[in-house]
Design an enzyme around this catalytic site. Structure first.
Site, mmCIF file in Angstrom:
data_model
loop_
_atom_site.group_PDB
_atom_site.id
_atom_site.type_symbol
_atom_site.label_atom_id
_atom_site.label_comp_id
_atom_site.label_asym_id
_atom_site.label_seq_id
_atom_site.Cartn_x
_atom_site.Cartn_y
_atom_site.Cartn_z
ATOM 1 N N ARG A 8 0.849 -1.204 0.000
ATOM 2 C CA ARG A 8 0.000 0.000 0.000
ATOM 3 C C ARG A 8 0.882 1.251 0.000
ATOM 4 O O ARG A 8 0.521 2.282 -0.580
ATOM 5 C CB ARG A 8 -0.948 -0.001 1.204
ATOM 6 C CG ARG A 8 -0.253 0.058 2.548
ATOM 7 C CD ARG A 8 -1.228 0.324 3.680
ATOM 8 N NE ARG A 8 -0.556 0.236 4.972
ATOM 9 C CZ ARG A 8 -0.925 0.932 6.047
ATOM 10 N NH1 ARG A 8 -1.955 1.753 5.995
ATOM 11 N NH2 ARG A 8 -0.280 0.781 7.191
ATOM 12 N N GLU A 44 -18.238 4.682 -1.283
ATOM 13 C CA GLU A 44 -17.429 3.991 -2.285
ATOM 14 C C GLU A 44 -18.167 3.768 -3.607
ATOM 15 O O GLU A 44 -17.571 3.859 -4.681
ATOM 16 C CB GLU A 44 -16.950 2.646 -1.736
ATOM 17 C CG GLU A 44 -15.985 2.760 -0.565
ATOM 18 C CD GLU A 44 -16.680 2.907 0.776
ATOM 19 O OE1 GLU A 44 -15.977 3.023 1.794
ATOM 20 O OE2 GLU A 44 -17.929 2.913 0.796
ATOM 21 N N PHE A 80 -14.233 -2.788 0.409
ATOM 22 C CA PHE A 80 -15.174 -1.784 -0.070
ATOM 23 C C PHE A 80 -15.080 -1.585 -1.584
ATOM 24 O O PHE A 80 -16.096 -1.454 -2.266
ATOM 25 C CB PHE A 80 -14.925 -0.454 0.647
ATOM 26 C CG PHE A 80 -14.901 -0.570 2.140
ATOM 27 C CD1 PHE A 80 -15.847 -1.343 2.802
ATOM 28 C CD2 PHE A 80 -13.935 0.068 2.891
ATOM 29 C CE1 PHE A 80 -15.832 -1.469 4.183
ATOM 30 C CE2 PHE A 80 -13.914 -0.047 4.271
ATOM 31 C CZ PHE A 80 -14.859 -0.813 4.927
ATOM 32 N N ASP A 108 -8.187 -5.356 12.242
ATOM 33 C CA ASP A 108 -9.461 -4.858 11.710
ATOM 34 C C ASP A 108 -10.518 -5.960 11.671
ATOM 35 O O ASP A 108 -11.715 -5.685 11.569
ATOM 36 C CB ASP A 108 -9.277 -4.278 10.302
ATOM 37 C CG ASP A 108 -8.596 -2.918 10.328
ATOM 38 O OD1 ASP A 108 -8.440 -2.370 11.438
ATOM 39 O OD2 ASP A 108 -8.228 -2.411 9.265
ATOM 40 N N ARG A 122 -1.589 -4.421 3.605
ATOM 41 C CA ARG A 122 -1.241 -3.539 4.721
ATOM 42 C C ARG A 122 0.068 -3.948 5.376
ATOM 43 O O ARG A 122 0.835 -3.107 5.839
ATOM 44 C CB ARG A 122 -2.357 -3.576 5.765
ATOM 45 C CG ARG A 122 -2.125 -2.681 6.969
ATOM 46 C CD ARG A 122 -3.283 -2.805 7.955
ATOM 47 N NE ARG A 122 -3.189 -1.845 9.041
ATOM 48 C CZ ARG A 122 -2.506 -2.042 10.172
ATOM 49 N NH1 ARG A 122 -1.845 -3.188 10.341
ATOM 50 N NH2 ARG A 122 -2.476 -1.122 11.107
#
Length: 313
Positions: free
Chosen positions: A10, A58, A83, A117, A167
């Protein structure tokens, strides 16, 4: 493996967008209130007039990107994979895919390595979803070098592209002068005659380490990095299967519909071969430290090595 530099893809995405923006004034970056996490904030800082924060909307972001592409702009619509591919699937399919618009989708935080998350944000289905959209190119880079090259290749490709980023920081394995990124072409990282390990994204470095462990046992594994899952390098996949007689696919994605399924589609038609699919086994992820989740779900080097030894050899 010896200690190497680690960078999250990322981060590579954000840096590559900023570099691309310097070279091409038609690049526009959209985000859905996640610029700090997706790292598009790097582009925003350099080119604030070409960065659009669409808020937590989104589906609307994809529609805005579709509209911008019809004006000659090259939009990179960015959000978490859950998303970008999940929530906005209908808009990606109907507003981007169906009219074949020149929209690039930068999906970060893919797979279980999103960590704390939790299951709701750990998207293990996005490759499967994007593969089903006619004309959609699907790219899943393995490291920093490949991720930056992928962003440039996506810009140069005329048509919709889905880019998958992570990530968790991963080893840089492609930092060599002869590295070449070509859409639809796999990369042989290690030669071997006893089996072929075909991997994509985060686990590629772990597969190289697993191959070293196998070599210590006298088993030579060919390791192939597939950065472009669609279109797949069918010629390389079929040749590797014919050469070794055994294939293992490894991905930070569901074993249903991802790289493993794409490889099996090719092999059942061109070179019937025994295949072991290593990935997320029809289950959701869970909350926890990313590295521990990678190990728990069997995508670390030791787990890959053990599965190969016990299940296919």
């Amino acid at each position: 493996m010896s200690e190497v530099k680690k960078i999250a893809t990322r981060e590579s995405y954000g840096n590559a967008l900023a570099e691309l923006g310097k070279e091409h004034e038609d690049v526009v970056v959209l985000d859905a209130d996640l610029a700090a996490a997706t790292k598009t904030g790097v582009f925003k800082k350099a080119f604030p007039e070409r960065h659009i924060d669409c808020g937590i909307a989104e589906c609307n972001m994809i529609g805005v990107a579709a509209g911008l592409s019809t004006t000659g702009k090259v939009p990179f619509a960015s959000s978490f994979a859950m998303f970008a591919a999940g929530r906005a699937f209908e808009q990606v399919r109907n507003s981007v895919g169906y009219p074949k618009l020149n929209v690039k989708i930068g999906a970060t935080h893919a797979g279980i390595s999103v960590g704390e998350d939790g299951a709701s944000h750990q998207c293990n289905e996005d490759i499967a979803l994007m593969r089903t959209i006619p004309g959609m190119v699907v790219i899943n880079p393995a490291d920093d070098v490949e991720a930056k090259a992928a962003v440039k290749a996506a810009y140069e490709h005329q048509g919709p592209v889905y880019l998958r980023f992570g990530r968790l920081a991963v080893p840089v394995i492609n930092d060599r002068p002869d590295y070449k990124f070509e859409l639809g072409k796999g990369v042989v990282l290690r030669e071997g005659k006893d089996l072929a390990i075909i991997a994509t994204g985060l686990p590629v470095a772990n597969c190289l380490e697993a191959a070293e462990k196998l070599a210590a046992d006298g088993i030579e594994a060919k390791v192939i990095n597939i950065h472009t899952i669609k279109p797949l390098d069918e010629e390389l996949v079929a040749a590797a299967a014919k050469e070794t007689g055994k294939v293992v696919t490894v991905e930070e994605h569901s074993v249903i519909g991802g790289l493993g399924s794409a490889v099996c589609d090719v092999l059942c038609a061109q070179a019937p071969t025994k295949v072991l699919k290593i990935g997320i086994n029809d289950t959701y992820g869970e909350s926890g430290p990313a590295a521990e989740l990678v190990k728990k779900y069997g995508l670390d080097a030791e787990s890959i090595y053990e599965k190969i030894k016990s299940q296919i050899l």
